[in-house]
Design an enzyme around this catalytic site. Structure first.
Site, mmCIF file in Angstrom:
data_model
loop_
_atom_site.group_PDB
_atom_site.id
_atom_site.type_symbol
_atom_site.label_atom_id
_atom_site.label_comp_id
_atom_site.label_asym_id
_atom_site.label_seq_id
_atom_site.Cartn_x
_atom_site.Cartn_y
_atom_site.Cartn_z
ATOM 1 N N THR A 13 34.007 20.743 12.914
ATOM 2 C CA THR A 13 34.268 19.301 12.947
ATOM 3 C C THR A 13 33.763 18.602 11.681
ATOM 4 O O THR A 13 34.535 17.983 10.941
ATOM 5 C CB THR A 13 33.576 18.673 14.186
ATOM 6 O OG1 THR A 13 33.994 19.390 15.342
ATOM 7 C CG2 THR A 13 33.907 17.203 14.328
ATOM 8 N N VAL A 14 32.464 18.712 11.415
ATOM 9 C CA VAL A 14 31.885 17.939 10.301
ATOM 10 C C VAL A 14 32.224 18.579 8.952
ATOM 11 O O VAL A 14 32.488 17.872 7.965
ATOM 12 C CB VAL A 14 30.351 17.788 10.473
ATOM 13 C CG1 VAL A 14 29.794 16.840 9.424
ATOM 14 C CG2 VAL A 14 30.006 17.278 11.863
ATOM 15 N N GLU A 129 20.890 13.029 5.744
ATOM 16 C CA GLU A 129 21.232 11.738 6.351
ATOM 17 C C GLU A 129 21.994 11.886 7.670
ATOM 18 O O GLU A 129 21.740 11.184 8.650
ATOM 19 C CB GLU A 129 22.081 10.915 5.364
ATOM 20 C CG GLU A 129 22.413 9.524 5.830
ATOM 21 C CD GLU A 129 21.173 8.668 6.052
ATOM 22 O OE1 GLU A 129 20.545 8.285 5.057
ATOM 23 O OE2 GLU A 129 20.815 8.401 7.212
ATOM 24 N N VAL A 132 20.584 12.338 11.706
ATOM 25 C CA VAL A 132 20.171 11.313 12.681
ATOM 26 C C VAL A 132 21.159 10.155 12.653
ATOM 27 O O VAL A 132 21.386 9.534 11.608
ATOM 28 C CB VAL A 132 18.752 10.766 12.356
ATOM 29 C CG1 VAL A 132 18.313 9.755 13.420
ATOM 30 C CG2 VAL A 132 17.742 11.885 12.244
ATOM 31 N N GLY A 134 24.428 9.996 12.919
ATOM 32 C CA GLY A 134 25.767 10.180 12.326
ATOM 33 C C GLY A 134 25.938 9.370 11.056
ATOM 34 O O GLY A 134 25.256 9.599 10.059
ATOM 35 N N GLY A 187 35.033 15.779 19.591
ATOM 36 C CA GLY A 187 34.176 16.386 18.553
ATOM 37 C C GLY A 187 32.788 15.763 18.480
ATOM 38 O O GLY A 187 32.088 15.934 17.483
ATOM 39 N N GLU A 190 27.550 18.762 20.889
ATOM 40 C CA GLU A 190 27.046 19.965 20.229
ATOM 41 C C GLU A 190 27.800 21.174 20.772
ATOM 42 O O GLU A 190 28.414 21.108 21.849
ATOM 43 C CB GLU A 190 25.544 20.125 20.517
ATOM 44 C CG GLU A 190 24.682 19.044 19.914
ATOM 45 C CD GLU A 190 24.850 18.922 18.413
ATOM 46 O OE1 GLU A 190 24.615 19.908 17.699
ATOM 47 O OE2 GLU A 190 25.238 17.837 17.945
ATOM 48 N N LYS A 205 16.437 14.373 16.872
ATOM 49 C CA LYS A 205 16.611 13.244 15.936
ATOM 50 C C LYS A 205 15.352 12.370 15.915
ATOM 51 O O LYS A 205 14.938 11.869 14.864
ATOM 52 C CB LYS A 205 17.822 12.416 16.352
ATOM 53 C CG LYS A 205 19.138 13.173 16.176
ATOM 54 C CD LYS A 205 20.274 12.497 16.909
ATOM 55 C CE LYS A 205 21.591 13.208 16.679
ATOM 56 N NZ LYS A 205 22.642 12.824 17.615
ATOM 57 N N GLY A 302 31.120 12.519 15.540
ATOM 58 C CA GLY A 302 32.555 12.600 15.234
ATOM 59 C C GLY A 302 32.773 13.004 13.792
ATOM 60 O O GLY A 302 31.899 12.844 12.931
HETATM 61 P P1 NDP Z 1 31.315 23.090 14.765
HETATM 62 O O1 NDP Z 1 30.941 24.103 15.794
HETATM 63 O O2 NDP Z 1 32.529 22.275 14.969
HETATM 64 O O3 NDP Z 1 31.430 23.804 13.331
HETATM 65 C C1 NDP Z 1 30.655 24.888 12.913
HETATM 66 C C2 NDP Z 1 31.554 25.818 12.134
HETATM 67 O O4 NDP Z 1 30.772 26.837 11.507
HETATM 68 C C3 NDP Z 1 32.566 26.539 13.041
HETATM 69 O O5 NDP Z 1 33.844 26.479 12.468
HETATM 70 C C4 NDP Z 1 32.017 27.953 13.094
HETATM 71 O O6 NDP Z 1 33.006 28.891 13.355
HETATM 72 C C5 NDP Z 1 31.455 28.076 11.697
HETATM 73 N N1 NDP Z 1 30.521 29.188 11.552
HETATM 74 C C6 NDP Z 1 29.747 29.811 12.475
HETATM 75 N N2 NDP Z 1 29.047 30.807 11.910
HETATM 76 C C7 NDP Z 1 29.401 30.853 10.613
HETATM 77 C C8 NDP Z 1 29.053 31.700 9.530
HETATM 78 N N3 NDP Z 1 28.188 32.699 9.665
HETATM 79 N N4 NDP Z 1 29.609 31.465 8.328
HETATM 80 C C9 NDP Z 1 30.502 30.468 8.164
HETATM 81 N N5 NDP Z 1 30.892 29.639 9.162
HETATM 82 C C10 NDP Z 1 30.340 29.825 10.372
HETATM 83 O O7 NDP Z 1 30.031 22.152 14.583
HETATM 84 P P2 NDP Z 1 29.983 20.646 14.077
HETATM 85 O O8 NDP Z 1 30.832 20.481 12.872
HETATM 86 O O9 NDP Z 1 30.171 19.742 15.216
HETATM 87 O O10 NDP Z 1 28.446 20.547 13.675
HETATM 88 C C11 NDP Z 1 27.942 21.104 12.470
HETATM 89 C C12 NDP Z 1 26.526 20.592 12.273
HETATM 90 O O11 NDP Z 1 26.545 19.177 12.182
HETATM 91 C C13 NDP Z 1 25.569 20.925 13.434
HETATM 92 O O12 NDP Z 1 24.296 21.140 12.885
HETATM 93 C C14 NDP Z 1 25.578 19.654 14.259
HETATM 94 O O13 NDP Z 1 24.399 19.472 15.017
HETATM 95 C C15 NDP Z 1 25.677 18.609 13.171
HETATM 96 N N6 NDP Z 1 26.224 17.327 13.554
HETATM 97 C C16 NDP Z 1 27.414 17.253 14.237
HETATM 98 C C17 NDP Z 1 27.954 16.023 14.540
HETATM 99 C C18 NDP Z 1 29.232 15.880 15.271
HETATM 100 O O14 NDP Z 1 29.620 14.746 15.563
HETATM 101 N N7 NDP Z 1 29.947 16.961 15.591
HETATM 102 C C19 NDP Z 1 27.278 14.779 14.145
HETATM 103 C C20 NDP Z 1 26.034 14.958 13.423
HETATM 104 C C21 NDP Z 1 25.548 16.190 13.147
HETATM 105 P P3 NDP Z 1 33.318 29.275 14.909
HETATM 106 O O15 NDP Z 1 33.740 28.007 15.578
HETATM 107 O O16 NDP Z 1 34.411 30.274 14.772
HETATM 108 O O17 NDP Z 1 32.041 29.816 15.465
HETATM 109 N N1 HSE Z 2 26.180 15.805 19.521
HETATM 110 C C1 HSE Z 2 25.683 14.731 18.753
HETATM 111 C C2 HSE Z 2 25.937 13.430 19.477
HETATM 112 C C3 HSE Z 2 26.350 14.724 17.408
HETATM 113 O O1 HSE Z 2 26.689 13.416 20.461
HETATM 114 O O2 HSE Z 2 25.380 12.416 19.079
HETATM 115 C C4 HSE Z 2 25.760 13.746 16.450
HETATM 116 O O3 HSE Z 2 24.484 14.106 16.073
#
Ligand code: NDP
Ligand code: HSE
Length: 442
Positions: A13-14, A129, A132, A134, A187, A190, A205, A302
């Site tokens: 997602t991110v 940034e 915590v 977003g 999205g 977690e 956070k 998101g």
């Molecule tokens: P996702 O699960 O959507 O994305 C993680 C990606 O990393 C997946 O595509 C996953 O693949 C891939 N991945 C896993 N292992 C590996 C590897 N060894 N090498 C390369 N790629 C790999 O997570 P998010 O984008 O939601 O979150 C990412 C981070 O951002 C987390 O730390 C989360 O806490 C943080 N975050 C998320 C927010 C949100 O709104 N979603 C907001 C704020 C922070 P696969 O799916 O195939 O396992």
């Molecule tokens: N899963 C977290 C939330 C993502 O819902 O706020 C943003 O940190």
């Protein structure tokens, strides 16, 4: 034109939001930095997923190490999440003297100190940034904009998933599971949504935020955590009747020799500004001795809002690289040798207002028994409401208290639970009501 190369780990997602901004907003970013920020490589274990971003040929790889070990890459953006492989990759990147951007609050809350030290040792920055709130620039605010203040409290709504669920139930009366499923599709959640709904994500956070605000190391394990899974629809309904909404709040205060840091569902007055924070929005209220109250609000989860914060960090680091000014701002907000180790106040010692729901036999003298026990522990009742009349099956009795100490509340509820007239385990929800606090202080 000078070029700064970026390597991205994780195209979920991110990660995808970050790639999209770097590629599609390249022109405005160049106008603001004077350099080209080029996404040189991006790794994900699954490259077959459909991705709606036009990557340069040769950018994508399955091997994260290929990105981390690329000598031409200056900044590694870790968007994998979790505390295992992500930690290994960050450590490797720092040892390779690469700057790191991450949104990984779970990792930072538990291993932040170790990673910050390693960054310091290798004379590179870690920017976080997006970890915590977003899109909300709370880290920058605490580390930079408010650096001249003694900060006394930082409170807020820090989990988009929980806020989305509670808003959907309160506004549309939908079921918890359905609201959670929608949050996942959007999205916000977690990878393991229990981190969200059980309050751990908010606590991660909070540990990061309170450490920055108060210059003390706040251990995640010391924070009192209660998630939203115990909140019944009926309490959301009654809360509204009494002029409150239920939000999952992070409450932190600097008490001088200790700090308060707790996460729990909280009733807040409907006219409180935090009550207006709906859906995946987050909000943080900071009190500083010079600034007074400062309120920041924005999307807390998101793809694009979170990626906005990630790209902001990448640009900050790029500017540092351009001017050769490493670690201009201490990563943890305070000089390392000034960081304290204040204890976190036990939940038993907090003073707040309470909402209790008892399910009692409907007969004379019941209320006086319950009220009598509360009174014997010094808990003063603000209002009592019996919902309906049902001598056969029992009725809910709601009691709202003035300020009371949690320790006394626990003892009173234990005694009340043991009464024959009480048919179910009592429900307790804490209330944050400034008018009450003011009265008590006056
Ligand atoms: P996702 O699960 O959507 O994305 C993680 C990606 O990393 C997946 O595509 C996953 O693949 C891939 N991945 C896993 N292992 C590996 C590897 N060894 N090498 C390369 N790629 C790999 O997570 P998010 O984008 O939601 O979150 C990412 C981070 O951002 C987390 O730390 C989360 O806490 C943080 N975050 C998320 C927010 C949100 O709104 N979603 C907001 C704020 C922070 P696969 O799916 O195939 O396992
Ligand atoms: N899963 C977290 C939330 C993502 O819902 O706020 C943003 O940190």
């Amino acid at each position: 034109m000078k070029k700064i190369n970026i390597g991205l780990l994780g195209l979920g997602t991110v990660g995808m939001g970050t790639a999209k901004i770097l590629i599609e907003n390249k022109e405005i970013i160049t106008k603001r930095t004077g350099v080209e920020l080029r996404l040189k490589k991006a790794a994900d274990i699954d490259l077959n997923k459909k991705r709606d971003v036009l990557f340069e040929k040769g950018t994508l790889t399955k091997e994260a190490l290929e990105v981390i070990n690329d000598d031409d890459i200056d900044i590694i953006v870790e968007m994998i999440g979790g505390k295992t492989i992500a930690k290994e990759f960050i450590i490797k990147a720092l040892k390779n003297k690469k700057y790191v951007v991450t949104a990984n609050k779970a990792l930072l809350a538990e291993a932040g100190e170790e990673l910050f030290e390693l960054a310091d040792k290798n004379k590179v920055d870690i920017a976080y940034e997006a970890s915590v709130g977003g899109a909300i620039p709370i880290i920058k605010s605490l580390r930079e904009s408010l650096a001249g203040n003694n900060i006394t409290s930082v409170n807020g709504i820090l989990n988009g998933t929980c806020n989305y669920i509670l808003s959907k139930i309160a506004n549309e009366n939908i079921e918890f599971e359905e609201a959670l499923a929608q949050a996942q599709v959007n999205g916000y959640a977690e990878a393991d949504p229990n981190f969200d709904i059980e309050g751990f994500d908010t606590a991660h956070k909070t540990a990061i935020m309170a450490s920055l605000a108060y210059g003390t190391k706040v251990n995640f394990e010391d924070i009192y955590i209660e998630g939203i899974t115990g909140i019944a629809k009926i309490d959301i309904k009654y809360a509204k009747e009494f002029g409150y909404l239920i939000k999952l709040l992070a409450i932190t205060k600097d008490l001088g020799n200790s700090i308060e840091a707790r996460i729990h569902p909280t009733m807040i007055p409907i006219d409180n500004i935090l009550s207006k924070i709906d859906g995946s929005l987050n909000a943080v209220s900071v009190f500083g001795d010079a600034v007074g109250e400062l309120m920041l609000c924005g999307y807390g989860a998101g793809m694009m809002p979170t990626a906005s914060a990630v790209v902001g960090d990448i640009i900050d680091i790029a500017r540092n690289i351009i001017f050769n000014t490493k670690i201009r701002i201490p990563i943890a907000g305070f000089m390392q040798n000034q960081i304290k180790n204040k204890p976190v106040l036990s939940i038993d010692d907090i003073l707040t207002n309470y909402y209790f729901r008892f399910f009692c036999i409907d007969k004379p003298n019941v209320l006086s028994q319950v009220a009598g026990i509360l009174g014997s522990y010094g808990i003063s009742i603000k209002s009592v409401h019996q919902k309906g009349r049902n001598p056969q099956e029992g009725v809910p009795v709601i009691i709202i208290t003035h300020l009371a100490k949690e320790f006394e509340v626990k003892k009173a509820l234990k005694e009340i639970s043991a009464l024959d007239i009480v048919l179910e385990k009592p429900v307790l929800i804490r209330i944050e009501d400034e008018s009450e606090t003011d009265t008590a202080a006056a």
